[in-house]
Motif scaffolding. Structure first.
Motif, PDB file in Angstrom:
ATOM      1  N   ALA A 164       0.815  -1.225   0.000  1.00 47.51           N
ATOM      2  CA  ALA A 164       0.000   0.000   0.000  1.00 47.51           C
ATOM      3  C   ALA A 164       0.848   1.276   0.000  1.00 47.51           C
ATOM      4  N   GLN A 165       2.154   1.117  -0.149  1.00 44.05           N
ATOM      5  CA  GLN A 165       3.023   2.296   0.047  1.00 44.05           C
ATOM      6  C   GLN A 165       2.861   3.364  -1.027  1.00 44.05           C
ATOM      7  N   HIS A 166       2.327   2.992  -2.186  1.00 45.12           N
ATOM      8  CA  HIS A 166       2.199   3.983  -3.258  1.00 45.12           C
ATOM      9  C   HIS A 166       0.775   4.535  -3.369  1.00 45.12           C
ATOM     10  N   ARG A 167      -0.012   4.283  -2.345  1.00 49.79           N
ATOM     11  CA  ARG A 167      -1.374   4.835  -2.326  1.00 49.79           C
ATOM     12  C   ARG A 167      -1.413   6.078  -1.457  1.00 49.79           C
ATOM     13  N   PRO A 168      -2.264   7.071  -1.804  1.00 45.76           N
ATOM     14  CA  PRO A 168      -2.388   8.247  -0.913  1.00 45.76           C
ATOM     15  C   PRO A 168      -2.877   7.815   0.466  1.00 45.76           C
ATOM     16  N   MET A 169      -2.341   8.429   1.485  1.00 49.39           N
ATOM     17  CA  MET A 169      -2.708   8.015   2.839  1.00 49.39           C
ATOM     18  C   MET A 169      -4.167   8.334   3.168  1.00 49.39           C
ATOM     19  N   GLY A 170      -4.742   9.253   2.404  1.00 43.70           N
ATOM     20  CA  GLY A 170      -6.160   9.565   2.597  1.00 43.70           C
ATOM     21  C   GLY A 170      -7.062   8.382   2.312  1.00 43.70           C
ATOM     22  N   THR A 171      -6.544   7.411   1.558  1.00 41.51           N
ATOM     23  CA  THR A 171      -7.365   6.240   1.217  1.00 41.51           C
ATOM     24  C   THR A 171      -7.140   5.085   2.202  1.00 41.51           C
ATOM     25  N   TYR A 172      -6.265   5.260   3.169  1.00 42.41           N
ATOM     26  CA  TYR A 172      -5.935   4.173   4.104  1.00 42.41           C
ATOM     27  C   TYR A 172      -7.030   3.986   5.141  1.00 42.41           C
ATOM     28  N   SER A 173      -7.131   2.768   5.635  1.00 47.65           N
ATOM     29  CA  SER A 173      -7.979   2.524   6.802  1.00 47.65           C
ATOM     30  C   SER A 173      -7.249   3.082   8.033  1.00 47.65           C
ATOM     31  N   ARG A 174      -7.982   3.139   9.133  1.00 43.62           N
ATOM     32  CA  ARG A 174      -7.396   3.681  10.360  1.00 43.62           C
ATOM     33  C   ARG A 174      -6.156   2.884  10.786  1.00 43.62           C
TER      34      ARG A 174
END
Lengths: 237, 308
Positions: free
Chosen positions: B127-137
């Motif tokens: 998941a390192q190349h995804r914006p952190m806004g899309t991460y779960s808590r």
């Protein structure tokens, strides 16, 4: 230092912020163009008072800078991300300086283009006058930027307090009381404009160019120093 | 371990906000290993941690890290990693960008390798190349931990680090913390969840109402509570007879019979009970089948302290 600078640029260059700033920056240019097309062309003094002093220096530049500079730190305080920066081994000036540089990088092109365009149109392609107005706008951006960046560190109501300063102090009191002008960023900028092109902007009770330069440098450095000091002493949420 | 080996030293620290005392006269040392800061919400844990990291000033007292004052001492942050309880991240930033930026701010050499290592440690390479806004808590928490680890700090201060983690992430996180502690790091983690601290921490600092209610190993804390009733469940072949004998032990306060026939004994001194109960049972010819402490968990200790 580059990391903080790049972070600041990304934080402050949101699409809506840029759209609003573009509209604000275009306003004095449009006003100048419409004024020239009117049947009764204004004198330099009238134009200076209306388009430069009131619109550009009195509202557009400070508002554009306020919208950007106040957010530079206050958004980080509100989002509680400031600790990411303050928990680094960087000396505090290496946080405050790139933050301010980021603010100036975003705000200055808008203010400079707006100022140059307005003056160039209004003074019928008089380059020296346009440069004088641009220098004044750039100086105003730097001074307001330094002041409002600090304001964003000391209060979460930076926008409100900044507006009070611009409207009440610079807009109202400085028109009533001559001494207030000595403590007004707007008047330092206007003094610089007069100093750069005394041929075009000769009248008025402004500071001399050397005095305006010294006071501007002191104000810029002073607020930057206050920001650094605040970063060292504040409780970071 | 001697006091001179203390990594973090908190000495007479108080902090108040107006008339509210958030932290009152706390003094303790933190040694290498995992130290759990335990207390209910609002106990003053976060304020204490913020003072321990230099983010907040003390009203009185001092906090030193490696013998140096932590407040207004940026160079010390090369050796400290802090993960605050706030989960806010730069939503526009990709996870890897965030960890890289944190590494740059901390002057990490061989940055790319360090970033790879930190992200792998928290198991978020995918998941390192995804914006952190899309991460779960839970993912945000783990990427924040990677950013905290990127400069390989000697001290880790983690405020409620397991917030938002699902059970699998929780297990991974606990394993990682043990691994980090095994590398000789000093880890301070706060939690209001007793199970977390009990499973991880070698030393517990119990904070209640802004005060240090107890500190030490879990069992040491329990021993310090010898004025509190201690519940023991006893299963035997003659519960009524044993109950009659047990009330004769000086430190026993009450003996009750469970609906399932087991005895619940309340004692103020567990040592007395440990010594006397087998002796009494043996002398009366009673067979003890099971003797188990009912409240030898941090939760019960915590409950006693908080309720007290």
């Amino acid at each position: 230092m580059g990391s903080v600078y790049r972070l600041t640029l990304r934080q402050l260059s949101g699409r809506w912020r840029l759209v609003i700033m573009t509209l604000l920056a275009a306003l004095p240019v449009i006003t100048a163009t419409l004024t020239l097309r009117s049947t009764t062309a204004p004198t330099v003094a009238e134009f200076e008072n209306a388009a430069l002093s009131a619109l550009l220096a009195g509202s557009i530049v400070p508002l554009v800078v306020l919208a950007i500079a106040a957010a530079a730190f206050s958004n980080e305080v509100e989002d509680r991300t400031l600790a990411n920066l303050t928990l680094s081994p960087l000396p505090r000036w290496r946080i405050a300086v790139p933050k301010l540089l980021g603010v100036l990088t975003i705000a200055m092109p808008f203010a400079a283009v707006s100022a140059f365009g307005t003056a160039y149109v209004a003074f019928l392609a008089d380059l020296r006058a346009a440069i004088a107005v641009t220098v004044a706008a750039v100086a105003a951006v730097a001074l307001y930027g330094s002041a409002f960046t600090w304001l964003g560190l000391v209060t979460t109501q930076a926008i409100g307090v900044g507006l009070l300063y611009v409207v009440l102090w610079e807009g109202f009191f400085s028109g009533l009381v001559a001494g207030v002008r000595l403590l007004s960023i707007r008047h330092y900028a206007i003094a610089l404009m007069h100093g750069v092109d005394p041929r075009r902007f000769a009248a008025g009770d402004h500071l001399s160019l050397p005095a305006a330069l010294v006071v501007s440098a002191v104000v810029f450095a002073g607020f930057l120093w206050l920001s650094i000091r605040r970063l060292r002493r504040m409780d970071v949420p | 371990m001697t006091d001179s080996q203390a990594v973090i030293r908190v000495n007479g620290v108080s902090r108040w906000f107006g008339s509210v005392v958030a932290v009152s006269e706390m003094t303790f040392d933190v040694m290498p290993g995992i130290t759990g800061l335990l207390g209910p919400n609002g106990a003053g844990k976060t304020t204490l941690l913020r003072m321990m990291t230099g983010l907040a000033a003390t009203s009185t007292g001092t906090v030193t890290v490696f013998g140096e004052p932590v407040r207004d001492n940026p160079p010390l942050y090369r050796r400290i990693g802090v993960m605050s309880e706030h989960e806010t991240v730069y939503g526009f930033m990709k996870g890897r960008e965030f960890v890289t930026m944190m590494g740059q701010l901390r002057g990490v050499e061989r940055l790319e390798e360090a970033v790879d290592r930190a992200i792998e440690r928290v198991d978020l390479a995918d998941a390192q190349h995804r914006p952190m806004g899309t991460y779960s808590r839970g993912m945000r928490q783990r990427m924040r931990l990677a950013a905290t680890l990127v400069h390989e700090p000697e001290i880790l201060i983690l405020d409620e680090p397991l917030n938002g983690a699902d059970p699998r992430q929780r297990v991974h996180f606990q394993h990682l913390l043990r691994e980090l502690a095994g590398e000789g790091r000093t880890i301070v983690l706060s939690s209001h969840i007793l199970e977390e601290v009990e499973q991880l921490a070698e030393t517990v600092l119990l904070v209640v109402n802004g005060k240090l209610a107890a500190s030490g190993g879990f069992r040491a804390i329990r021993a310090a509570l010898d004025q509190r009733p201690y519940h023991v469940r006893v299963v035997c072949d003659a519960p009524r007879r044993l109950a009659a004998l047990a009330v004769g032990i000086g430190s026993v306060e009450a003996v009750n019979l469970d609906p399932d026939g087991a005895l619940i004994i309340l004692s103020r001194r567990v040592l007395d009970l440990q010594l006397e109960l087998p002796r009494l049972a043996q002398s009366a010819g009673i067979s003890l089948r099971r003797v188990e402490p009912l409240d030898d968990s941090l939760e019960s200790v915590f409950g006693y302290l908080v309720e007290g």
